[in-house]
Design an enzyme around this catalytic site. Structure first.
Site: not given
Ligand SMILES: Cc1ncc(C[n+]2csc(CCOP(=O)(O)OP(=O)(O)O)c2C)c(N)n1
Ligand SMILES: [Mg+2]
Lengths: 322, 323
Positions: A58, A128
């Protein structure tokens, strides 16, 4: 009138921009097959070079996008999980956001960071389920949280065409919202939208919570006249539009799926009370301080701002002011 | 495209050397606030690598970044004005020592976040090539950066997508006060090897050696090769940062410093020139820097009313901070 889901509105926006401007390309994890079901079909139509699957890196691909933007392209990154934004906060804030000022205006960094299924996904637990939009508004990165399919389309298109970095949160709880949409058009940044007019209290709701606010407003319709204001963009914020609303109603409640301390609700309230003398103290309904979303569904729900809490806040502000 | 002229190479190392010495004086004199990370002793690396590049190539540097900007041909006067925080500076006084950039020369900026430049340059090179340009890029970083995850991720991405980036590790043996032995498991070249990136270890004190290694790598990259790494062994002649001039930190043994300073890239390159040529270059550099100092110190300071000019390329403006 064609019915369009929020998720498909995002797909349409990406497809339209890929078709319109060769400088636009997508980066992300598992986007070629479309694991998020947002980029579905785009790799087939636009090719693997413009719909690029990345390794799980990322930080590198976020700064890769910065570099590509410096070279004149318009990258769109899809992040698989909202919590991944914490990994790349550095790359977005220290580099993408700071480059124009630090270089004395020598460059632009037009990158869009798209976060589908932000916030709680129910059952995905602590790592999440974050909704860190306030962080980006705080550092001054353009931050949008559309509530409806038309706004999802229009704001994503605007984000991609914008010359600075933009984070687009697409809340999980809004992704399946469907609407009759006749014209898909760009939506300007920093312009809120009143979904429902009312006389007694202005409820500001962020993202998917707009739909909860509308439901509560409907429920309470025979007791209190609720105006529902959707800022759509958290930074820049349509403070003029909200001021106009609150100046009419005299009361303010904010519904925000962020943590309470230093969240966008606090900023919204502060910005309003700097300008308007309210009839009653303002209220906010948020996640608790420092919240980590627990796994068990009842706990997950308990930590998110709810309709009952909003109804209570509305009643309290009505009582306080009378 | 490679510039193998020994005189020009000497001029570049000499210019960087004297620029840095002047800049240190301006730090001590209070004209440069915040101090600098002097590039003294490492001049041969920026000079040698940039001599191997063409006009359409891009570089990104580090907190110790003056040398990279100057070696690409940036105007020393505007560079010095930037360090002095003047509107005439490369970055209009908004960047300073650690962020000096000149996009017109493909200098995408010094960058103060250790390990950050690799991924940015990879994207920039990929983006330019996608527009049909023949760009290659250079990411300069220190030995401290090889333990930053984002740099290693960039190695992977550049190798995977065959983006022609020359990763140049300026190994001066220390990250601030941390010696390499206390920080690096395995080796720097071994990190490149793990990603299938060819690596060369060269003497960073010899500008010609650096130039030759960089030119060979650039040739291979232009012929379609993927990224490469050069580990240039060097020695920092001065402080990590000028704050050390006031606060003496005890981490480099004096005899090591003496040995390190004995291999001077400016002297090594200078000895390749006839005395008269060297003297002519020295005089020209001195005149250039005299003019640069005058230009910088005579330049106006930015207006505080415009402190946040350039914050948004889109022209967005935020609220002011007052009550
Ligand atoms: C990510 C990051 N961590 C820490 C620092 C603070 N810092 C600035 S320079 C430096 C040392 C860097 O060492 P090296 O990469 O070897 O470069 P050198 O200073 O030797 O040129 C450190 C720790 C920083 N700027 N960025
Ligand atoms: Mg070092």
């Amino acid at each position: 009138m064609p019915r369009l889901s929020y998720r498909r509105a995002l797909t349409r926006a990406l497809a339209d921009e890929l078709a319109r401007d060769d400088a636009v390309f997508l980066l992300g994890e598992d986007i070629q097959v479309g694991a998020s079901m947002v980029t579905t079909g785009l790799a087939r139509r636009f090719g693997a070079d413009r719909v690029r699957d990345t390794p799980l890196s990322e930080q590198a691909f976020t700064s890769f996008a910065t570099g590509a933007a410096l070279a004149g392209l318009r990258p769109v990154i899809e992040f698989q999980i909202p919590s991944l934004l914490f990994l790349v906060f550095e790359q977005i804030v220290n580099h993408a956001h700071k480059f124009p000022l630090m270089t004395g205006g020598q460059c632009a960094v037009p990158v869009t960071y798209l976060v589908p299924d932000s916030g709680s996904r129910t059952g995905w637990a602590g790592q999440h389920s974050d909704h860190p939009y306030s962080l980006f508004a705080h550092v001054g990165v353009v931050t949008v949280v559309p509530a409806t399919p038309a706004d999802a389309y229009g704001l994503l298109v605007t984000a991609i065409r914008h010359d600075d970095p933009v984070v687009v949160f697409a809340p999980a709880a809004a992704m399946d919202v469907r609407d009759d949409v006749d014209d898909l058009v760009p939506v300007p940044l920093g312009r809120g939208r009143i979904h429902r007019f009312g006389d007694d209290v202005t409820v500001v709701a962020v993202g998917h919570l707009v739909h909860d606010a509308l439901a509560v407003a409907e429920e309470l319709a025979d007791q209190v006249s609720v105006e529902v204001f959707d800022p759509r963009t958290l930074y820049p914020f349509d403070i003029d539009g909200l001021t106009e609303s609150v100046a009419r109603t005299g009361r303010l409640v904010v519904l925000d799926d962020g943590n309470r301390s230093c969240g966008i609700a606090a900023e919204i309230i502060a910005s309003v009370v700097e300008r308007v003398r309210l009839l009653a103290p303002p209220r906010r309904v948020t996640r608790p301080d420092g919240a980590v979303l627990p796994f068990a569904p009842a706990l997950d729900r308990a930590v998110q701002p709810g309709r009952d809490q909003l109804a209570t806040a509305i009643h309290l502000t009505m009582k306080d002011g009378s | 495209m490679t510039d193998a002229d020994p005189v020009r190479l000497y001029r570049t190392v000499r210019l960087i050397r004297r620029f840095e010495e002047r800049a240190v004086e301006l730090v001590h004199g209070g004209q440069i606030v915040g101090g600098i990370h002097p590039y003294l002793g490492q001049e041969g690396i920026a000079a040698g690598v940039c001599a191997a590049l063409g006009a359409d190539d891009v570089v990104a540097g580090t907190h110790r970044g003056h040398g990279h900007v100057l070696a690409r041909g940036a105007d020393p006067a505007r560079m010095l004005a930037e360090l002095c925080g003047r509107v005439t500076g490369l970055n209009a006084g908004r960047g300073g020592s650690m962020h000096a950039a000149d996009f017109s020369l493909g200098v995408l900026g010094a960058n103060a976040i250790v390990g950050a430049s690799g991924a940015i340059i990879t994207g920039a090179v990929w983006g330019r090539r996608r527009q049909g340009r023949d760009t290659v890029g250079v990411s300069f970083f220190g030995d401290g950066a090889v333990n930053e995850g984002m740099l290693l991720e960039a190695f992977n991405l550049a190798a995977l997508w065959r983006v022609p980036v020359l990763f140049v590790c300026e190994n001066n043996g220390y990250a601030t006060t941390m010696p390499i032995a206390g920080a690096v498991a395995g080796s720097i070249a071994g990190r490149a090897a793990a990603f299938g990136i060819p690596a060369a270890r060269v003497d960073g004190q010899d500008p010609e050696t650096v130039r030759a290694a960089a030119a060979a790598a650039v040739d291979r990259m232009r012929a379609g090769g993927g990224p490469e790494l050069i580990e240039a062994r060097t020695y920092r002649f001065d402080a990590h940062h000028t704050f050390e001039h006031a606060v003496r930190l005890d981490y480099r043994p004096p005899d090591e410093v003496t040995r390190g300073r004995a291999r001077d890239p400016v002297r090594i390159q200078g000895e390749r020139l006839p005395d008269a040529d060297r003297a002519a270059v020295d005089a020209e550099v001195e005149a250039t820097l005299d003019a640069a100092v005058r230009f910088a110190l005579d330049s106006p300071r930015p207006d505080p009313a415009d402190a946040l000019a350039y914050l948004y390329a889109s022209g967005l403006t935020g609220r002011t901070g007052g009550g």
